[in-house]
Design a protein around this motif. Structure first.
Motif, PDB file in Angstrom:
ATOM      1  N   GLN A   1      -4.784 -18.331 -18.865  1.00 16.88           N
ATOM      2  CA  GLN A   1      -5.558 -17.354 -18.109  1.00 16.88           C
ATOM      3  C   GLN A   1      -4.610 -16.536 -17.230  1.00 16.88           C
ATOM      4  N   VAL A   2      -4.692 -15.242 -17.404  1.00 18.15           N
ATOM      5  CA  VAL A   2      -3.820 -14.354 -16.646  1.00 18.15           C
ATOM      6  C   VAL A   2      -4.297 -14.272 -15.203  1.00 18.15           C
ATOM      7  N   GLN A   3      -3.346 -14.414 -14.319  1.00 20.31           N
ATOM      8  CA  GLN A   3      -3.666 -14.278 -12.895  1.00 20.31           C
ATOM      9  C   GLN A   3      -2.634 -13.381 -12.232  1.00 20.31           C
ATOM     10  N   LEU A   4      -3.120 -12.428 -11.473  1.00 16.88           N
ATOM     11  CA  LEU A   4      -2.287 -11.570 -10.653  1.00 16.88           C
ATOM     12  C   LEU A   4      -2.842 -11.635  -9.251  1.00 16.88           C
ATOM     13  N   VAL A   5      -2.047 -12.115  -8.333  1.00 17.41           N
ATOM     14  CA  VAL A   5      -2.514 -12.301  -6.966  1.00 17.41           C
ATOM     15  C   VAL A   5      -1.651 -11.468  -6.034  1.00 17.41           C
ATOM     16  N   GLU A   6      -2.286 -10.475  -5.436  1.00 12.46           N
ATOM     17  CA  GLU A   6      -1.576  -9.598  -4.505  1.00 12.46           C
ATOM     18  C   GLU A   6      -1.678 -10.149  -3.089  1.00 12.46           C
ATOM     19  N   SER A   7      -0.669  -9.871  -2.304  1.00 13.29           N
ATOM     20  CA  SER A   7      -0.683 -10.235  -0.887  1.00 13.29           C
ATOM     21  C   SER A   7       0.229  -9.291  -0.125  1.00 13.29           C
ATOM     22  N   GLY A   8       0.118  -9.338   1.195  1.00 10.29           N
ATOM     23  CA  GLY A   8       1.016  -8.551   2.030  1.00 10.29           C
ATOM     24  C   GLY A   8       0.415  -7.299   2.626  1.00 10.29           C
ATOM     25  N   GLY A   9      -0.804  -6.989   2.255  1.00  4.84           N
ATOM     26  CA  GLY A   9      -1.427  -5.808   2.831  1.00  4.84           C
ATOM     27  C   GLY A   9      -1.796  -6.033   4.291  1.00  4.84           C
ATOM     28  N   GLY A  10      -2.213  -4.963   4.939  1.00  4.72           N
ATOM     29  CA  GLY A  10      -2.601  -5.075   6.337  1.00  4.72           C
ATOM     30  C   GLY A  10      -2.654  -3.737   7.019  1.00  4.72           C
ATOM     31  N   LEU A  11      -2.707  -3.782   8.335  1.00  5.27           N
ATOM     32  CA  LEU A  11      -2.763  -2.586   9.169  1.00  5.27           C
ATOM     33  C   LEU A  11      -1.385  -2.332   9.763  1.00  5.27           C
ATOM     34  N   VAL A  12      -0.902  -1.114   9.625  1.00 11.41           N
ATOM     35  CA  VAL A  12       0.425  -0.772  10.129  1.00 11.41           C
ATOM     36  C   VAL A  12       0.369   0.648  10.686  1.00 11.41           C
ATOM     37  N   GLN A  13       1.199   0.897  11.673  1.00 11.35           N
ATOM     38  CA  GLN A  13       1.249   2.243  12.242  1.00 11.35           C
ATOM     39  C   GLN A  13       2.061   3.170  11.349  1.00 11.35           C
ATOM     40  N   SER A  14       1.756   4.422  11.460  1.00  8.96           N
ATOM     41  CA  SER A  14       2.521   5.428  10.734  1.00  8.96           C
ATOM     42  C   SER A  14       4.005   5.293  11.034  1.00  8.96           C
ATOM     43  N   GLY A  15       4.811   5.334   9.985  1.00 10.54           N
ATOM     44  CA  GLY A  15       6.243   5.138  10.125  1.00 10.54           C
ATOM     45  C   GLY A  15       6.689   3.703   9.947  1.00 10.54           C
ATOM     46  N   GLY A  16       5.750   2.795   9.894  1.00  8.69           N
ATOM     47  CA  GLY A  16       6.064   1.382   9.748  1.00  8.69           C
ATOM     48  C   GLY A  16       6.312   0.967   8.309  1.00  8.69           C
ATOM     49  N   SER A  17       6.469  -0.340   8.115  1.00  2.06           N
ATOM     50  CA  SER A  17       6.810  -0.883   6.798  1.00  2.06           C
ATOM     51  C   SER A  17       5.931  -2.070   6.456  1.00  2.06           C
ATOM     52  N   LEU A  18       5.754  -2.271   5.159  1.00  2.00           N
ATOM     53  CA  LEU A  18       5.068  -3.447   4.642  1.00  2.00           C
ATOM     54  C   LEU A  18       5.712  -3.829   3.327  1.00  2.00           C
ATOM     55  N   ARG A  19       5.606  -5.098   2.980  1.00  2.00           N
ATOM     56  CA  ARG A  19       6.047  -5.543   1.657  1.00  2.00           C
ATOM     57  C   ARG A  19       4.877  -6.228   0.967  1.00  2.00           C
ATOM     58  N   LEU A  20       4.493  -5.671  -0.160  1.00  2.00           N
ATOM     59  CA  LEU A  20       3.443  -6.268  -0.977  1.00  2.00           C
ATOM     60  C   LEU A  20       4.065  -7.185  -2.017  1.00  2.00           C
ATOM     61  N   SER A  21       3.341  -8.259  -2.339  1.00  2.00           N
ATOM     62  CA  SER A  21       3.780  -9.191  -3.369  1.00  2.00           C
ATOM     63  C   SER A  21       2.702  -9.331  -4.428  1.00  2.00           C
ATOM     64  N   CYS A  22       3.139  -9.521  -5.658  1.00  2.00           N
ATOM     65  CA  CYS A  22       2.229  -9.776  -6.765  1.00  2.00           C
ATOM     66  C   CYS A  22       2.748 -10.993  -7.517  1.00  2.00           C
ATOM     67  N   ALA A  23       2.049 -12.105  -7.380  1.00  2.00           N
ATOM     68  CA  ALA A  23       2.418 -13.326  -8.090  1.00  2.00           C
ATOM     69  C   ALA A  23       1.684 -13.348  -9.422  1.00  2.00           C
ATOM     70  N   ALA A  24       2.453 -13.384 -10.499  1.00  2.00           N
ATOM     71  CA  ALA A  24       1.882 -13.269 -11.841  1.00  2.00           C
ATOM     72  C   ALA A  24       2.028 -14.575 -12.611  1.00  2.00           C
ATOM     73  N   SER A  25       1.002 -14.914 -13.386  1.00  2.09           N
ATOM     74  CA  SER A  25       1.060 -16.120 -14.195  1.00  2.09           C
ATOM     75  C   SER A  25       0.086 -16.024 -15.349  1.00  2.09           C
ATOM     76  N   GLY A  26       0.317 -16.855 -16.366  1.00  5.34           N
ATOM     77  CA  GLY A  26      -0.663 -17.026 -17.428  1.00  5.34           C
ATOM     78  C   GLY A  26      -0.594 -16.058 -18.583  1.00  5.34           C
ATOM     79  N   PHE A  27       0.405 -15.183 -18.639  1.00  4.05           N
ATOM     80  CA  PHE A  27       0.481 -14.292 -19.801  1.00  4.05           C
ATOM     81  C   PHE A  27       1.785 -14.549 -20.544  1.00  4.05           C
ATOM     82  N   THR A  28       1.752 -14.243 -21.847  1.00  4.22           N
ATOM     83  CA  THR A  28       2.871 -14.583 -22.726  1.00  4.22           C
ATOM     84  C   THR A  28       3.479 -13.362 -23.394  1.00  4.22           C
ATOM     85  N   LEU A  29       3.299 -12.225 -22.816  1.00  6.25           N
ATOM     86  CA  LEU A  29       3.903 -11.022 -23.382  1.00  6.25           C
ATOM     87  C   LEU A  29       5.421 -11.135 -23.363  1.00  6.25           C
ATOM     88  N   ASP A  30       6.044 -10.714 -24.443  1.00  6.32           N
ATOM     89  CA  ASP A  30       7.500 -10.773 -24.493  1.00  6.32           C
ATOM     90  C   ASP A  30       8.142  -9.652 -23.701  1.00  6.32           C
TER      91      ASP A  30
END
Length: 128
Positions: A1-30
């Protein structure tokens, strides 16, 4: 079963920074690409950045090219989107997506139809 789980979003002020993550599992594409899309209220979903599973080929939209960086950690099966100098117009739900790299893929890496699996999204809100 394919799973993609995003994290890292939130509220930030203009000019600021964020790092989003995507943890992927369950697929067999080459050979596949993992991408970030975003959708702001009342707007269509748009491609932000995409990266290949093999040689690191990547693409990013003109609107974010100098501010956002996509990268991957194969050991963790995770793809990141480093976002800097965030602007109000970056406010959106950000989605992670995976799709096979078919012939011609890199001509339109921003085409959502090229991706078969999607995560649930993570909200990014940029305030003034």
């Amino acid at each position: 079963q394919v799973q993609l789980v995003e994290s890292g979003g939130g509220l930030v002020q203009s000019g600021g920074s964020l790092r989003l993550s995507c943890a992927a599992s369950g697929f067999t594409l080459d050979l596949y690409a993992i991408a970030w899309f975003r959708q702001a209220p009342g707007k269509e979903r748009e491609g932000v950045a995409s990266i290949s599973s093999s040689d690191g080929t990547s693409w990013s939209a003109n609107s974010v090219r100098d501010r956002f960086t996509i990268s991957r950690d194969d050991a963790k099966n995770t793809v990141y989107l480093e976002m800097t100098n965030l602007k109000l117009e970056d406010t959106a739900v950000y989605y992670c997506a995976v799709g096979p790299i078919r012939p011609g893929f890199w001509a339109r890496p921003d085409d959502s139809a090229g991706y078969d699996y999607w995560g649930q999204g993570t909200q990014v809100t940029v305030s003034s």
